[in-house]
Design a protein around this motif. Structure first.
Motif, PDB file in Angstrom:
ATOM      1  N   LYS A 192       2.585   9.500  12.013  1.00  0.00           N
ATOM      2  CA  LYS A 192       1.355   8.783  11.666  1.00  0.00           C
ATOM      3  C   LYS A 192       1.407   8.494  10.177  1.00  0.00           C
ATOM      4  O   LYS A 192       1.838   9.341   9.388  1.00  0.00           O
ATOM      5  CB  LYS A 192       0.116   9.621  11.975  1.00  0.00           C
ATOM      6  N   THR A 193       0.976   7.318   9.779  1.00  0.00           N
ATOM      7  CA  THR A 193       1.023   6.965   8.363  1.00  0.00           C
ATOM      8  C   THR A 193      -0.392   6.842   7.802  1.00  0.00           C
ATOM      9  O   THR A 193      -1.312   6.388   8.485  1.00  0.00           O
ATOM     10  CB  THR A 193       1.799   5.657   8.136  1.00  0.00           C
ATOM     11  N   PHE A 194      -0.522   7.264   6.540  1.00  0.00           N
ATOM     12  CA  PHE A 194      -1.813   7.283   5.869  1.00  0.00           C
ATOM     13  C   PHE A 194      -1.676   6.695   4.473  1.00  0.00           C
ATOM     14  O   PHE A 194      -0.667   6.902   3.799  1.00  0.00           O
ATOM     15  CB  PHE A 194      -2.332   8.724   5.744  1.00  0.00           C
TER      16      PHE A 194
ATOM     17  N   GLU B 219       0.844  -1.197   0.000  1.00  0.00           N
ATOM     18  CA  GLU B 219       0.000   0.000   0.000  1.00  0.00           C
ATOM     19  C   GLU B 219       0.880   1.248   0.000  1.00  0.00           C
ATOM     20  O   GLU B 219       1.738   1.400   0.872  1.00  0.00           O
ATOM     21  CB  GLU B 219      -0.882   0.002   1.249  1.00  0.00           C
ATOM     22  N   PRO B 220       0.696   2.174  -0.960  1.00  0.00           N
ATOM     23  CA  PRO B 220       1.465   3.421  -0.929  1.00  0.00           C
ATOM     24  C   PRO B 220       1.029   4.264   0.263  1.00  0.00           C
ATOM     25  O   PRO B 220      -0.162   4.366   0.561  1.00  0.00           O
ATOM     26  CB  PRO B 220       1.107   4.095  -2.261  1.00  0.00           C
ATOM     27  N   LYS B 221       2.008   4.865   0.957  1.00  0.00           N
ATOM     28  CA  LYS B 221       1.675   5.602   2.173  1.00  0.00           C
ATOM     29  C   LYS B 221       2.540   6.844   2.298  1.00  0.00           C
ATOM     30  O   LYS B 221       3.578   6.973   1.651  1.00  0.00           O
ATOM     31  CB  LYS B 221       1.876   4.726   3.406  1.00  0.00           C
ATOM     32  N   VAL B 222       2.082   7.751   3.160  1.00  0.00           N
ATOM     33  CA  VAL B 222       2.863   8.923   3.557  1.00  0.00           C
ATOM     34  C   VAL B 222       2.894   8.953   5.078  1.00  0.00           C
ATOM     35  O   VAL B 222       1.904   8.619   5.740  1.00  0.00           O
ATOM     36  CB  VAL B 222       2.268  10.237   2.986  1.00  0.00           C
ATOM     37  N   ALA B 223       4.044   9.344   5.630  1.00  0.00           N
ATOM     38  CA  ALA B 223       4.191   9.501   7.077  1.00  0.00           C
ATOM     39  C   ALA B 223       4.333  10.979   7.385  1.00  0.00           C
ATOM     40  O   ALA B 223       5.136  11.675   6.763  1.00  0.00           O
ATOM     41  CB  ALA B 223       5.418   8.736   7.574  1.00  0.00           C
TER      42      ALA B 223
END
Length: 113
Positions: A75-77, A65-69
């Motif tokens: 926190k990661t989304f 899953e591509p994510k940003v922190a």
């Protein structure tokens, strides 16, 4: 109704990084996930501590899953649908569709008629 606005050129966004663009008063984090050949856009506001910082966050993958922190709180989304991937499932991000046409980046926003 959805409208597409011109955000910037491909060259304006660092590979595997992000920038903040504005649409009216709305700040949007735009990411070029070059390792995956994909583009994503989310709200720039971190819902955890309410800071405009996500465009400066680190992007990567978690179980595919591509994510940003968030650069402040880690926190990661999900970049795909905005859901929180950290232990706190109560917050999520608004996401926006992105399209690239002739090295120009467009972001889709929903507007009232």
């Amino acid at each position: 109704m959805r409208t597409w606005f011109y955000a910037c050129t491909v060259a304006d966004v660092p590979a595997n990084g992000g920038v903040c663009v504005k649409y009216g008063d709305t700040q949007i984090a735009l990411f070029h996930f070059a390792r995956r050949g994909e583009w994503y856009a989310t709200q720039n506001l971190c819902p955890h501590r309410r800071q405009m910082a996500l465009s400066r966050g680190m992007i990567g993958s978690q179980d595919g899953e591509p994510k940003v922190a968030c650069p402040f709180h880690k926190k990661t989304f999900s970049l795909s649908d905005g859901r929180c991937l950290s232990d706190d499932q109560e917050c999520s991000l608004q996401t926006y569709p992105v399209k690239v046409e002739q090295d120009r980046i467009y972001i889709g926003v929903d507007v009232e008629e």
